[in-house]
Write an enzyme that holds these catalytic residues in place. Structure first.
Site, short mmCIF file in Angstrom:
data_model
loop_
_atom_site.label_atom_id
_atom_site.label_comp_id
_atom_site.label_asym_id
_atom_site.label_seq_id
_atom_site.Cartn_x
_atom_site.Cartn_y
_atom_site.Cartn_z
N GLU A 345 76.82 38.05 0.28
CA GLU A 345 76.31 38.21 1.65
C GLU A 345 76.85 37.14 2.56
OE1 GLU A 345 72.75 37.08 3.32
OE2 GLU A 345 71.98 36.03 1.58
N GLY A 346 76.52 37.25 3.86
CA GLY A 346 76.89 36.24 4.83
C GLY A 346 75.65 35.72 5.53
N THR A 347 75.62 34.42 5.77
CA THR A 347 74.43 33.77 6.33
C THR A 347 74.86 32.54 7.09
OG1 THR A 347 73.11 34.49 4.42
CG2 THR A 347 72.22 32.68 5.71
N VAL A 348 74.03 32.10 8.06
CA VAL A 348 74.25 30.82 8.71
C VAL A 348 73.00 29.97 8.56
CG1 VAL A 348 75.96 31.64 10.37
CG2 VAL A 348 73.54 31.72 10.98
#
Length: 527
Positions: A345-348
């Site tokens: 996944e992608g996250t900040v």
């Protein structure tokens, strides 16, 4: 801790300040946070400004249509769960036999990030909400040069999102892939739709997003293109204040949010490891950490769900008797496979502190850009968090109507003897609790925040052929061979983004120490 000792080759140092500090994965966003502090804003103002900016300058990992979790210290620790529920029309029967699709409307859940921005600002904001969102609007309207790591992720996404067919995907492709390609590093990218949407959010204090024109636009596009999301789903959403969970490992108290997030896995792994003497860089220590993490993730996948559907209270999994029972499973050989397959996944993540308040905040659209659906005329790219549901009948996290799914994003916070040390986090799907554990162990062993983020990492990646252990190249070959001899399926991985991207701000005597992971293009600033 020694602030002059940096044993790993990142060439970064801790950044020091007294009045405030910020750290996040994109320099332009970090500057927006510092801009708020310099204007007299709170750490929460800085955090919201960074979060809003990241939806623009790092859209490959989060968006206006994602979810948010946060922990805030103001003399006491507060937890915020701003994740959204599934549409009321999402029943198990709606999911195809082949499983939940990764893109499209079916995995879309109500986006909660905007409600999180408002909830945080209502309690701790000092500057006007419109002023806090102004840097993000400026970047969207005037454009910004795309950073190198963001460009790499954007280009990889071409093969995922450009082939998608159907009217529901076209607005997304037109906004994020103008000319049918991703912008390259250094190219200036504009998004006037993002600016327009953020202005509407600022003017309505987020109300438009759930019960106004923006909500109407989301519901209309859903109805027109086969989605399940309705006006009623959006209007019913509200964030929840929750009591963080905690576990003290070697004098460091680690705070994580309760389910539906997976922070419990990090605490359980640390509890399992409390019974062992872990020595830095010792091959046996790697084996023990990996085994503890596999068991902790297995428990998380079995039990973490919408809190209304839990079979056991989270504290039960941290009870001494249960931890001791699970610890006995850790032996001299790798355990058989204990986990299901996982998705990336992608996250900040971002951290901020001023003289009174400290903030740990994380937001995400889940798999990179998320569902591939963007609402026409807006900058709202919707998440695909429905992928976090289980399809197993009887499971507390089974897909269903009006439920919060299992969530990967977890903001961490550290205290010591009741006093705040500060926020920390490591982004990256199911790497997150694994990254939390490795960073906490490094801090407990005396490393400073930057060195703790620099240390080479490992990751357990379960799969049908057996659990695999990925190692960063900085971990010695002797350790890899030792793990292989114990039965681990070991592989070196050169894609450093798979090992998470962390940020941290810790209090040390009279200073604030800020650190940013070298695996991202991020920036730490102190004032």
């Amino acid at each position: 801790m020694d602030l002059t000792h940096y044993p790993y080759p990142s060439r970064r140092h801790v950044v020091l300040g007294r009045r405030g500090a910020v750290a996040t994965s994109q320099p332009l966003a970090a500057l927006a946070g510092m801009e708020m502090l310099l204007k007299g804003g709170s750490a929460v103002d800085a955090a919201i400004a960074m979060a809003a900016c990241l939806t623009v300058v790092e859209p490959t990992s989060n968006g206006i249509g994602g979810d948010l979790f946060a922990q805030v210290w103001d003399g006491k620790l507060h937890g915020l769960n701003a994740s959204g529920k599934s549409p009321l029309a999402l029943t198990p029967e709606r999911v195809p036999e082949g499983g939940m699709p990764e893109r499209g409307w079916l995995p879309v859940t109500v986006p909660g990030a905007v409600s999180g921005w408002r909830a945080l600002h209502e309690r701790w904001g000092r500057l006007p909400f419109a002023e806090v969102l102004a840097p993000a609007i400026r970047y969207a309207e005037e454009g910004f040069p795309v950073g190198p790591e963001t460009a790499r992720a954007w280009r990889r996404a071409e093969g995922v999102y450009l082939p998608l067919k159907g009217p529901e995907f076209r607005p997304f492709q037109e906004v994020f892939f103008p000319g049918d390609r991703a912008p390259r590093a250094g190219e200036v990218w504009h998004s006037p739709l993002h600016a327009r949407t953020l202005r509407e959010i600022a003017a309505s204090y987020g109300e438009s997003f759930y019960r106004g024109p923006l909500a109407e636009a989301m519901a209309h596009f859903s109805e027109a293109t086969g989605g399940l999301l309705t006006r009623e789903d959006l209007a019913a959403h509200s964030p929840e204040w929750v009591e963080p969970l905690a576990y003290t490992y070697r004098g460091l108290t680690v705070h994580e949010l309760p389910p539906n997030g997976q922070g419990l896995a990090a605490l359980l792994a640390l509890a399992l490891l409390e019974g062992f003497d872990l020595r830095p860089e010792d091959p046996l220590s790697y084996h023990l950490q990996i085994e503890a993490m596999r068991l902790a993730l297995a428990d998380a996948f079995r039990h973490v769900a919408d809190p209304r559907f839990l079979e056991l209270p989270p504290q039960a999994l941290l009870a001494a008797d249960y931890v001791a029972e699970r610890r006995r499973l850790i032996g001299e050989r790798a355990l058989p496979q204990v986990l299901p397959g996982l998705r990336p996944e992608g996250t900040v993540y971002l951290a901020a502190a001023d003289g009174e308040v400290m903030v740990s905040l994380i937001q995400s659209n889940y798999q990179g850009f998320g569902s591939g659906i963007l609402i026409p005329g807006t900058g709202i790219a919707l998440q695909n968090r429905g992928l976090g549901f289980s399809l197993e009948a009887g499971h507390p996290n089974r897909v269903g109507p009006g439920k919060r799914p299992y969530h990967t994003i977890i903001p961490g916070f550290l205290t010591q003897e009741g006093k705040p040390l500060g926020p920390f986090g490591v982004m990256g799907g199911f790497m997150q609790p694994q990254g939390h554990v490795q960073v906490v162990l490094a801090l407990a062993q005396g490393l400073n925040p930057q060195a703790a983020l620099d240390r080479p990492r490992w990751q357990v990646v379960p799969g049908r052929g057996g659990d695999e252990v990925l190692l960063e190249p900085g971990i010695s070959q002797a350790t890899a061979l030792f793990l292989k001899d114990l039965g681990h399926r070991v592989r070196y991985e050169v894609e450093y983004g798979l090992f998470g991207r962390g940020q941290m701000v810790l209090r040390h005597e009279e200073a604030l120490l800020a650190a940013s992971d070298p695996r991202a293009e991020g920036l730490a600033l102190g004032w």
